[in-house]
Design a protein around this motif. Sequence first.
Motif, short mmCIF file in Angstrom:
data_model
loop_
_atom_site.label_atom_id
_atom_site.label_comp_id
_atom_site.label_asym_id
_atom_site.label_seq_id
_atom_site.Cartn_x
_atom_site.Cartn_y
_atom_site.Cartn_z
N PHE A 197 0.84 -1.20 0.00
CA PHE A 197 0.00 0.00 0.00
C PHE A 197 0.87 1.25 0.00
N SER A 198 0.25 2.37 -0.29
CA SER A 198 0.90 3.68 -0.24
C SER A 198 0.20 4.53 0.80
N ASP A 199 0.99 5.21 1.65
CA ASP A 199 0.37 6.05 2.66
C ASP A 199 -0.12 7.36 2.05
N ALA A 200 -0.61 8.27 2.88
CA ALA A 200 -1.21 9.51 2.40
C ALA A 200 -0.21 10.39 1.65
N SER A 201 1.08 10.23 1.94
CA SER A 201 2.11 11.02 1.27
C SER A 201 2.64 10.35 0.01
N GLY A 202 2.13 9.14 -0.32
CA GLY A 202 2.58 8.42 -1.50
C GLY A 202 3.75 7.49 -1.26
N HIS A 203 4.17 7.33 -0.01
CA HIS A 203 5.29 6.44 0.33
C HIS A 203 4.81 4.99 0.29
N SER A 204 5.62 4.11 -0.28
CA SER A 204 5.23 2.71 -0.47
C SER A 204 5.68 1.84 0.70
N TRP A 205 4.77 0.97 1.14
CA TRP A 205 5.03 0.05 2.25
C TRP A 205 4.48 -1.32 1.90
N ALA A 206 4.88 -2.30 2.69
CA ALA A 206 4.36 -3.66 2.49
C ALA A 206 4.40 -4.42 3.81
#
Length: 258
Positions: A197-206
């Motif tokens: 997913f991507s957080d509200a700032s567009g940073h990618s996580w998993a």
Amino acid sequence: MADDQTQPADAEPVAAGSASDADTSTAEGSSASRLRWWRRRRESRLNRDGGGTGEPRWPNQLAAIAAAVGLILTAWVGWVGVQASREQIKQSDLALEQNERQQANMVTVWSSPRNRTDLFVANRSLDPVGRSYMTVYPVRATKQGDETGLRKQVDITFDGLAPCTQYKITLSDVVKTAPLGPQASKGNALSLQVLAFSDASGHSWARDFAFKLSDRQGKRSEFDFDTGSPETTVRIDWIQLAQNGAESKTIDACGPNS
């Protein structure tokens, strides 16, 4: 004859004068010797005490010691300052990282504590999460482990995860929505491979199969959608699942302090 035996009147005084001069010369030599000895002793003492300057040497030694101590203190203060600066930078980086991970930490996934047929995804933050996807496998779970022969990859997409919302995905919902085929439909559990997913700032996580969070910014994931072949991968979305019974609900306690 009388004249021949008569000594000159000044003969004896001359001899006496010579003896007196000798005594005087000896005394003067002795005095000069003592003077030279005294001077040598004095010079030796001056050289020992003050480098020949006539002044004591210990004030210079104290000054040298004080200068050395001053240099040591200056070096120590500098070292302490460097360590303090490093600690401040470390704390600043840690605070920045915690701030960046704040929303990602509140996006979680887990399986049912009673069985493995249900998976839950939740966004406990106050902000929406961007486009997300998760990969699951219907498997037949046994006491010996999962039978991998039944595995077929199912990619589930979400247009976004609403704030303070929990999503429930069951094995029956996946079987009804995805064309898995007769063999994969015999699975009795859902196995999570990844939630990206991507957080509200567009940073990618998993989050991986062990639900552990990792930073995926700037990294190509091995779980990208284009890695699965049509023979082994089925793609569905949350709307399709919801039409077949998948549920979502609002979380009462959410936000950083929940």
